[in-house]
Design a protein around this motif. Sequence first.
Motif, mmCIF file in Angstrom:
data_model
loop_
_atom_site.group_PDB
_atom_site.id
_atom_site.type_symbol
_atom_site.label_atom_id
_atom_site.label_comp_id
_atom_site.label_asym_id
_atom_site.label_seq_id
_atom_site.Cartn_x
_atom_site.Cartn_y
_atom_site.Cartn_z
ATOM 1 N N LEU A 3 18.266 -10.348 36.084
ATOM 2 C CA LEU A 3 16.847 -10.293 36.428
ATOM 3 C C LEU A 3 16.240 -11.684 36.393
ATOM 4 C CD1 LEU A 3 14.218 -8.704 36.971
ATOM 5 C CD2 LEU A 3 14.005 -8.409 34.479
ATOM 6 N N ILE A 4 15.584 -12.048 37.496
ATOM 7 C CA ILE A 4 14.833 -13.295 37.583
ATOM 8 C C ILE A 4 13.374 -12.946 37.839
ATOM 9 C CG2 ILE A 4 14.452 -15.416 38.893
ATOM 10 C CD1 ILE A 4 17.440 -15.429 39.525
ATOM 11 N N LEU A 5 12.494 -13.488 37.019
ATOM 12 C CA LEU A 5 11.059 -13.277 37.144
ATOM 13 C C LEU A 5 10.405 -14.576 37.585
ATOM 14 C CD1 LEU A 5 10.656 -11.412 33.736
ATOM 15 C CD2 LEU A 5 10.727 -10.342 36.001
ATOM 16 N N ILE A 6 9.499 -14.492 38.545
ATOM 17 C CA ILE A 6 8.829 -15.678 39.076
ATOM 18 C C ILE A 6 7.323 -15.500 38.940
ATOM 19 C CG2 ILE A 6 8.507 -17.184 41.077
ATOM 20 C CD1 ILE A 6 11.191 -16.195 42.138
ATOM 21 N N GLU A 7 6.672 -16.494 38.341
ATOM 22 C CA GLU A 7 5.227 -16.444 38.153
ATOM 23 C C GLU A 7 4.587 -17.751 38.609
ATOM 24 O OE1 GLU A 7 3.263 -13.994 37.407
ATOM 25 O OE2 GLU A 7 4.900 -12.584 37.044
ATOM 26 N N GLY A 8 3.309 -17.678 38.925
ATOM 27 C CA GLY A 8 2.565 -18.862 39.330
ATOM 28 C C GLY A 8 1.281 -18.474 40.027
ATOM 29 N N LEU A 9 0.417 -19.443 40.247
ATOM 30 C CA LEU A 9 -0.848 -19.220 40.932
ATOM 31 C C LEU A 9 -0.620 -18.855 42.397
ATOM 32 C CD1 LEU A 9 -3.016 -22.201 39.626
ATOM 33 C CD2 LEU A 9 -3.434 -19.772 39.190
ATOM 34 N N PRO A 10 -1.610 -18.241 43.053
ATOM 35 C CA PRO A 10 -1.514 -18.063 44.500
ATOM 36 C C PRO A 10 -1.247 -19.404 45.182
ATOM 37 C CG PRO A 10 -3.400 -16.853 43.641
ATOM 38 C CD PRO A 10 -2.874 -17.685 42.504
ATOM 39 N N ALA A 129 -4.518 -27.417 38.191
ATOM 40 C CA ALA A 129 -4.797 -26.079 38.707
ATOM 41 C C ALA A 129 -5.990 -26.081 39.659
ATOM 42 C CB ALA A 129 -5.038 -25.118 37.547
ATOM 43 N N ARG A 130 -7.053 -26.767 39.296
ATOM 44 C CA ARG A 130 -8.259 -26.766 40.130
ATOM 45 C C ARG A 130 -7.978 -27.347 41.515
ATOM 46 N NH1 ARG A 130 -13.825 -26.745 38.897
ATOM 47 N NH2 ARG A 130 -15.088 -27.478 40.649
ATOM 48 N N THR A 131 -7.291 -28.493 41.544
ATOM 49 C CA THR A 131 -6.956 -29.116 42.830
ATOM 50 C C THR A 131 -6.072 -28.190 43.655
ATOM 51 O OG1 THR A 131 -7.101 -31.324 41.866
ATOM 52 C CG2 THR A 131 -5.861 -31.112 43.918
ATOM 53 N N HIS A 132 -5.135 -27.511 42.989
ATOM 54 C CA HIS A 132 -4.247 -26.592 43.704
ATOM 55 C C HIS A 132 -5.023 -25.416 44.294
ATOM 56 C CE1 HIS A 132 -0.780 -24.095 44.654
ATOM 57 N NE2 HIS A 132 -1.425 -23.103 44.054
ATOM 58 N N ILE A 133 -5.950 -24.867 43.543
ATOM 59 C CA ILE A 133 -6.725 -23.727 44.036
ATOM 60 C C ILE A 133 -7.562 -24.143 45.244
ATOM 61 C CG2 ILE A 133 -8.565 -22.090 43.452
ATOM 62 C CD1 ILE A 133 -7.457 -22.421 40.482
ATOM 63 N N GLU A 134 -8.168 -25.319 45.158
ATOM 64 C CA GLU A 134 -8.959 -25.821 46.284
ATOM 65 C C GLU A 134 -8.070 -26.031 47.511
ATOM 66 O OE1 GLU A 134 -10.697 -29.247 44.490
ATOM 67 O OE2 GLU A 134 -12.423 -28.153 43.681
ATOM 68 N N TRP A 135 -6.868 -26.561 47.296
ATOM 69 C CA TRP A 135 -5.928 -26.737 48.411
ATOM 70 C C TRP A 135 -5.528 -25.389 48.998
ATOM 71 C CZ3 TRP A 135 -0.954 -24.832 48.887
ATOM 72 C CH2 TRP A 135 -0.241 -25.249 50.023
ATOM 73 N N MET A 189 12.025 -15.359 26.043
ATOM 74 C CA MET A 189 13.077 -15.319 27.053
ATOM 75 C C MET A 189 13.350 -16.720 27.592
ATOM 76 S SD MET A 189 11.059 -13.670 30.334
ATOM 77 C CE MET A 189 10.182 -12.441 29.352
ATOM 78 N N THR A 190 14.467 -16.885 28.241
ATOM 79 C CA THR A 190 14.806 -18.160 28.856
ATOM 80 C C THR A 190 13.836 -18.445 29.996
ATOM 81 O OG1 THR A 190 17.143 -17.833 28.333
ATOM 82 C CG2 THR A 190 16.612 -19.479 30.001
ATOM 83 N N TYR A 191 13.189 -19.604 29.970
ATOM 84 C CA TYR A 191 12.223 -19.917 31.024
ATOM 85 C C TYR A 191 12.293 -21.385 31.396
ATOM 86 C CZ TYR A 191 9.021 -22.281 27.761
ATOM 87 O OH TYR A 191 8.471 -23.155 26.870
ATOM 88 N N HIS A 192 11.745 -21.667 32.565
ATOM 89 C CA HIS A 192 11.695 -23.047 33.035
ATOM 90 C C HIS A 192 10.377 -23.251 33.765
ATOM 91 C CE1 HIS A 192 13.174 -26.960 34.024
ATOM 92 N NE2 HIS A 192 13.216 -26.740 35.321
ATOM 93 N N THR A 193 9.587 -24.226 33.337
ATOM 94 C CA THR A 193 8.329 -24.568 33.993
ATOM 95 C C THR A 193 8.595 -25.661 35.024
ATOM 96 O OG1 THR A 193 7.038 -24.000 32.028
ATOM 97 C CG2 THR A 193 5.982 -25.407 33.669
ATOM 98 N N ILE A 194 8.139 -25.410 36.254
ATOM 99 C CA ILE A 194 8.402 -26.339 37.352
ATOM 100 C C ILE A 194 7.079 -26.779 37.970
ATOM 101 C CG2 ILE A 194 9.456 -26.577 39.646
ATOM 102 C CD1 ILE A 194 11.485 -24.459 38.806
ATOM 103 N N ASN A 195 6.898 -28.080 38.160
ATOM 104 C CA ASN A 195 5.734 -28.572 38.890
ATOM 105 C C ASN A 195 5.766 -27.995 40.301
ATOM 106 O OD1 ASN A 195 4.921 -30.112 36.697
ATOM 107 N ND2 ASN A 195 5.879 -31.982 37.441
ATOM 108 N N ALA A 196 4.696 -27.298 40.666
ATOM 109 C CA ALA A 196 4.743 -26.517 41.905
ATOM 110 C C ALA A 196 3.516 -26.776 42.762
ATOM 111 C CB ALA A 196 4.842 -25.036 41.571
ATOM 112 N N GLY A 197 3.562 -26.197 43.969
ATOM 113 C CA GLY A 197 2.439 -26.292 44.881
ATOM 114 C C GLY A 197 2.551 -27.480 45.813
ATOM 115 N N TYR A 198 1.442 -27.844 46.413
ATOM 116 C CA TYR A 198 1.413 -28.914 47.413
ATOM 117 C C TYR A 198 2.033 -30.197 46.863
ATOM 118 C CZ TYR A 198 -0.366 -32.237 50.827
ATOM 119 O OH TYR A 198 -0.475 -33.225 51.780
#
Length: 234
Positions: A3-10, A129-135, A189-198
């Motif tokens: 099982l792989i779970l993926i989360e993040g902002l729109p 987060a704010r810059t990403h949401i605006e983008w 659980m095992t997790y990894h945070t990745i710089n994401a978005g634009y």
Amino acid sequence: MELILIEGLPGSGKSAMAEKICEAAQVSGINSSWYLEESKVHPVHPADFKHDRHDKNYPERCLKQWAKFVSEKNHQDRLFIIEGSLFQSTVRLMLEGKNKELIADYYSECQLILSSVHPKLIYLRPIDARTHIEWTMEHRGEEWTSKVAEYLEKTPYCSEQQWQGEKCMVSFWSEYVQLCDSLISQTSMTYHTINAGYGNFESQFNKAMSHVNSEKWLSTALYRKETKCTHFLI
């Protein structure tokens, strides 16, 4: 079952990530399935499940769905990729419904349920987060922005804050990402945070694959000739 779970902002690339991992698993000889958050046949949150999303009993209903999913799928020799179910279809709705006090206990119990299948979590976290949401609002356009903003404005939480329009979008999603950050800090659980978005779309897939790839993928590929990546989009 894996099982792989993926989360993040729109707009952080959850769906694109899920599809790429599914296809990569297929190349490696692994039967795999991935589910969009809105899928009508979603194994954890089917389309008709969220009608009481802001009720106090919603966390308990979600836990029952997770337990059912693990019980039914655990025996299958298949990789399941699920986006938006750990946070966005659960704790986000609790935040919207002014049920934030229920989140910590819910997440703790959810992790216990999932612990038997040793999931791997990918958290796609924009640097700002704010810059990403605006983008994202600019990238997805006025129709999407208005639709989501109108929905959020009517939720108990945003209504109480009297947030409207783009301010509602920026304020709510900024608070939501802080909530996600706090849950990640409590994740067992095992997790990894990745710089994401634009600006990060090209690199985030390779970073995710270094986290989720396993020797099982490689060894299984030597013995399995027919594989299938199943997409559940509707």
